[in-house]
Design a protein around this motif. Structure first.
Motif, short mmCIF file in Angstrom:
data_model
loop_
_atom_site.label_atom_id
_atom_site.label_comp_id
_atom_site.label_asym_id
_atom_site.label_seq_id
_atom_site.Cartn_x
_atom_site.Cartn_y
_atom_site.Cartn_z
N GLN A 83 0.81 -1.21 0.00
CA GLN A 83 0.00 0.00 0.00
C GLN A 83 0.85 1.27 0.00
O GLN A 83 0.38 2.31 -0.38
CB GLN A 83 -0.95 0.01 1.19
CG GLN A 83 -2.08 -0.97 1.04
CD GLN A 83 -3.05 -0.88 2.19
OE1 GLN A 83 -2.79 -0.19 3.15
NE2 GLN A 83 -4.14 -1.58 2.08
N GLU A 84 2.11 1.20 0.43
CA GLU A 84 2.94 2.39 0.44
C GLU A 84 3.25 2.88 -0.98
O GLU A 84 3.58 4.03 -1.18
CB GLU A 84 4.23 2.17 1.22
CG GLU A 84 5.12 1.09 0.64
CD GLU A 84 4.88 -0.28 1.23
OE1 GLU A 84 3.87 -0.46 1.94
OE2 GLU A 84 5.68 -1.17 0.99
N HIS A 85 3.10 2.02 -1.98
CA HIS A 85 3.34 2.39 -3.37
C HIS A 85 2.04 2.62 -4.13
O HIS A 85 2.05 2.74 -5.35
CB HIS A 85 4.16 1.31 -4.07
CG HIS A 85 5.47 1.06 -3.41
ND1 HIS A 85 6.50 1.97 -3.43
CD2 HIS A 85 5.92 0.00 -2.69
CE1 HIS A 85 7.53 1.49 -2.76
NE2 HIS A 85 7.19 0.30 -2.30
N PHE A 86 0.93 2.67 -3.42
CA PHE A 86 -0.38 2.79 -4.04
C PHE A 86 -0.50 4.05 -4.89
O PHE A 86 -1.03 4.03 -5.98
CB PHE A 86 -1.46 2.77 -2.95
CG PHE A 86 -2.86 2.75 -3.46
CD1 PHE A 86 -3.35 1.66 -4.15
CD2 PHE A 86 -3.70 3.82 -3.24
CE1 PHE A 86 -4.64 1.62 -4.61
CE2 PHE A 86 -5.00 3.80 -3.70
CZ PHE A 86 -5.47 2.69 -4.38
N HIS A 87 0.02 5.16 -4.40
CA HIS A 87 -0.14 6.41 -5.11
C HIS A 87 0.75 6.50 -6.36
O HIS A 87 0.54 7.35 -7.21
CB HIS A 87 0.12 7.60 -4.18
CG HIS A 87 1.51 7.64 -3.62
ND1 HIS A 87 1.87 6.88 -2.53
CD2 HIS A 87 2.60 8.33 -3.99
CE1 HIS A 87 3.13 7.12 -2.25
NE2 HIS A 87 3.59 7.99 -3.11
N PHE A 88 1.71 5.63 -6.49
CA PHE A 88 2.56 5.63 -7.68
C PHE A 88 1.98 4.79 -8.82
O PHE A 88 2.31 5.01 -9.97
CB PHE A 88 3.95 5.11 -7.35
CG PHE A 88 4.72 5.99 -6.43
CD1 PHE A 88 5.01 7.30 -6.77
CD2 PHE A 88 5.15 5.52 -5.21
CE1 PHE A 88 5.73 8.12 -5.93
CE2 PHE A 88 5.87 6.32 -4.35
CZ PHE A 88 6.15 7.64 -4.71
N THR A 89 1.14 3.83 -8.50
CA THR A 89 0.67 2.90 -9.52
C THR A 89 -0.73 3.19 -10.02
O THR A 89 -1.16 2.60 -11.00
CB THR A 89 0.69 1.46 -8.98
OG1 THR A 89 -0.14 1.38 -7.82
CG2 THR A 89 2.10 1.04 -8.60
N THR A 90 -1.47 4.07 -9.36
CA THR A 90 -2.85 4.33 -9.73
C THR A 90 -3.04 5.80 -10.06
O THR A 90 -2.47 6.67 -9.40
CB THR A 90 -3.81 3.92 -8.59
OG1 THR A 90 -3.53 2.56 -8.24
CG2 THR A 90 -5.24 4.03 -9.00
N ASP A 91 -3.83 6.06 -11.06
CA ASP A 91 -4.13 7.43 -11.46
C ASP A 91 -4.86 8.16 -10.35
O ASP A 91 -5.79 7.62 -9.74
CB ASP A 91 -4.98 7.40 -12.73
CG ASP A 91 -5.26 8.78 -13.28
OD1 ASP A 91 -4.41 9.67 -13.09
OD2 ASP A 91 -6.31 8.94 -13.92
N GLN A 92 -4.46 9.40 -10.05
CA GLN A 92 -5.05 10.15 -8.96
C GLN A 92 -6.54 10.44 -9.18
O GLN A 92 -7.33 10.41 -8.24
CB GLN A 92 -4.30 11.47 -8.77
CG GLN A 92 -4.74 12.23 -7.54
CD GLN A 92 -3.90 13.46 -7.29
OE1 GLN A 92 -3.01 13.79 -8.07
NE2 GLN A 92 -4.18 14.14 -6.21
N ALA A 93 -6.94 10.68 -10.41
CA ALA A 93 -8.36 10.91 -10.70
C ALA A 93 -9.19 9.66 -10.41
O ALA A 93 -10.31 9.75 -9.91
CB ALA A 93 -8.54 11.34 -12.15
N LYS A 94 -8.63 8.50 -10.71
CA LYS A 94 -9.32 7.25 -10.43
C LYS A 94 -9.48 7.04 -8.93
O LYS A 94 -10.54 6.61 -8.46
CB LYS A 94 -8.55 6.08 -11.05
CG LYS A 94 -9.23 4.75 -10.88
CD LYS A 94 -8.42 3.64 -11.54
CE LYS A 94 -9.08 2.31 -11.31
NZ LYS A 94 -8.27 1.21 -11.86
#
Length: 60
Positions: A2-13
């Motif tokens: 989960q610490e890498h969640f913001h790097f792998t998913t589009d922020q708008a999504k």
């Protein structure tokens, strides 16, 4: 992971998923909130709906 969640998913999504979860949780919680009878409501720093929605977003 989960610490890498913001790097792998589009922020708008992520924002769209959060909005859907938040509205669902707020609708459900408003129906049972009367029965909770929580004390010290004046000391609340974050609403229950926000905490539950963020937790559910992290689980997904």
């Amino acid at each position: 992971m989960q610490e890498h969640f913001h790097f792998t998913t589009d922020q708008a999504k992520i924002q769209k998923q959060y909005a859907v979860i938040f509205f669902f949780v707020s609708a459900q919680l408003s129906q049972i909130q009367f029965y909770l009878q929580r004390r010290n409501r004046h000391l609340v720093k974050q609403e229950d709906t926000v905490i539950i929605a963020i937790h559910l977003l992290g689980v997904n």
